[in-house]
Design a protein around this motif. Structure first.
Motif, PDB file in Angstrom:
ATOM      1  N   LEU A 138       0.820  -1.208   0.000  1.00 40.01           N
ATOM      2  CA  LEU A 138       0.000   0.000   0.000  1.00 40.01           C
ATOM      3  C   LEU A 138       0.856   1.262   0.000  1.00 40.01           C
ATOM      4  O   LEU A 138       0.512   2.260  -0.642  1.00 40.01           O
ATOM      5  CB  LEU A 138      -0.957  -0.001   1.189  1.00 40.01           C
ATOM      6  CG  LEU A 138      -2.101  -1.003   1.109  1.00 40.01           C
ATOM      7  CD1 LEU A 138      -2.865  -1.043   2.428  1.00 40.01           C
ATOM      8  CD2 LEU A 138      -3.030  -0.690  -0.044  1.00 40.01           C
ATOM      9  N   THR A 139       1.982   1.229   0.702  1.00 37.01           N
ATOM     10  CA  THR A 139       2.890   2.377   0.730  1.00 37.01           C
ATOM     11  C   THR A 139       3.423   2.662  -0.680  1.00 37.01           C
ATOM     12  O   THR A 139       3.491   3.818  -1.097  1.00 37.01           O
ATOM     13  CB  THR A 139       4.043   2.121   1.714  1.00 37.01           C
ATOM     14  OG1 THR A 139       3.500   1.975   3.023  1.00 37.01           O
ATOM     15  CG2 THR A 139       5.026   3.270   1.724  1.00 37.01           C
ATOM     16  N   LEU A 140       3.787   1.619  -1.396  1.00 35.79           N
ATOM     17  CA  LEU A 140       4.233   1.802  -2.784  1.00 35.79           C
ATOM     18  C   LEU A 140       3.098   2.330  -3.656  1.00 35.79           C
ATOM     19  O   LEU A 140       3.273   3.242  -4.461  1.00 35.79           O
ATOM     20  CB  LEU A 140       4.748   0.477  -3.350  1.00 35.79           C
ATOM     21  CG  LEU A 140       6.089  -0.004  -2.828  1.00 35.79           C
ATOM     22  CD1 LEU A 140       6.359  -1.438  -3.310  1.00 35.79           C
ATOM     23  CD2 LEU A 140       7.202   0.922  -3.291  1.00 35.79           C
ATOM     24  N   PHE A 141       1.933   1.760  -3.474  1.00 29.94           N
ATOM     25  CA  PHE A 141       0.781   2.136  -4.287  1.00 29.94           C
ATOM     26  C   PHE A 141       0.376   3.590  -4.058  1.00 29.94           C
ATOM     27  O   PHE A 141       0.022   4.310  -4.999  1.00 29.94           O
ATOM     28  CB  PHE A 141      -0.389   1.192  -3.975  1.00 29.94           C
ATOM     29  CG  PHE A 141      -1.564   1.337  -4.891  1.00 29.94           C
ATOM     30  CD1 PHE A 141      -1.542   0.778  -6.162  1.00 29.94           C
ATOM     31  CD2 PHE A 141      -2.699   2.007  -4.481  1.00 29.94           C
ATOM     32  CE1 PHE A 141      -2.636   0.901  -7.010  1.00 29.94           C
ATOM     33  CE2 PHE A 141      -3.796   2.127  -5.320  1.00 29.94           C
ATOM     34  CZ  PHE A 141      -3.764   1.580  -6.590  1.00 29.94           C
ATOM     35  N   TYR A 142       0.444   4.041  -2.806  1.00 33.09           N
ATOM     36  CA  TYR A 142       0.012   5.394  -2.441  1.00 33.09           C
ATOM     37  C   TYR A 142       1.183   6.355  -2.248  1.00 33.09           C
ATOM     38  O   TYR A 142       1.045   7.378  -1.582  1.00 33.09           O
ATOM     39  CB  TYR A 142      -0.832   5.346  -1.161  1.00 33.09           C
ATOM     40  CG  TYR A 142      -2.227   4.822  -1.390  1.00 33.09           C
ATOM     41  CD1 TYR A 142      -3.170   5.595  -2.070  1.00 33.09           C
ATOM     42  CD2 TYR A 142      -2.607   3.562  -0.946  1.00 33.09           C
ATOM     43  CE1 TYR A 142      -4.453   5.124  -2.286  1.00 33.09           C
ATOM     44  CE2 TYR A 142      -3.888   3.084  -1.161  1.00 33.09           C
ATOM     45  CZ  TYR A 142      -4.807   3.871  -1.832  1.00 33.09           C
ATOM     46  OH  TYR A 142      -6.075   3.393  -2.046  1.00 33.09           O
TER      47      TYR A 142
END
Length: 152
Positions: free
Chosen positions: A45-49
């Motif tokens: 999620l950190t990569l995605f956001y």
């Protein structure tokens, strides 16, 4: 965080009332595996956001710690009630099958749709823990009922 799993009184567990319940064992063990693997999901999620620093900050500073705590609390419960079960080996096997599914490319195609998907998942998860709490009460296991309420 509002509570800490290390401060719970695990001596209150009424394990004798639930130790033969395979259904409950499966529910709690799988929940512990999924919750304790939240670090992998948080990284995705950190990569995605990455373009949304407020979301990344919340994921890293609040969400992950809470989810990991849920996993640790459930793991502690499993290890006390079903002490013959090798949690670490079970978790190793779980990761072997689960981790290949946990990839950024498996998230929704847009940040908005992924956020909506997270809301649906979190609502379902909260409902699961409310149901687990109710079931634990029916079985006469108040510690698990309280733990599930805390997690929900």
């Amino acid at each position: 965080m509002e509570w800490n799993y290390r401060e719970l009184d695990y001596n209150r567990i009424a394990g004798e009332r639930v130790e033969d319940n395979r259904f409950l064992f499966t529910l709690v063990t799988i929940a512990s595996f999924i919750e304790i693997t939240s670090d992998v999901y948080r990284r995705n999620l950190t990569l995605f956001y990455r373009e949304f620093p407020q979301i990344v900050n919340w994921l890293e500073e609040r969400w992950e710690a809470e989810e990991l705590q849920h996993g640790e609390a459930l793991k502690s419960y499993v290890e006390r009630v079903w002490d013959q079960f090798d949690w670490e080996e079970g978790y190793r096997r779980f990761r072997e099958y689960y981790l290949p599914l946990c990839k950024v490319e498996n998230l929704q195609p847009s940040p908005e749709r992924e956020m909506l998907a997270r809301m649906v998942v979190e609502t379902g998860t909260s409902t699961f823990y409310k149901g687990l709490s109710s079931y634990a009460k029916e079985l006469g296991e108040p510690f698990l009922a309280e733990l599930a309420d805390l997690i929900s």
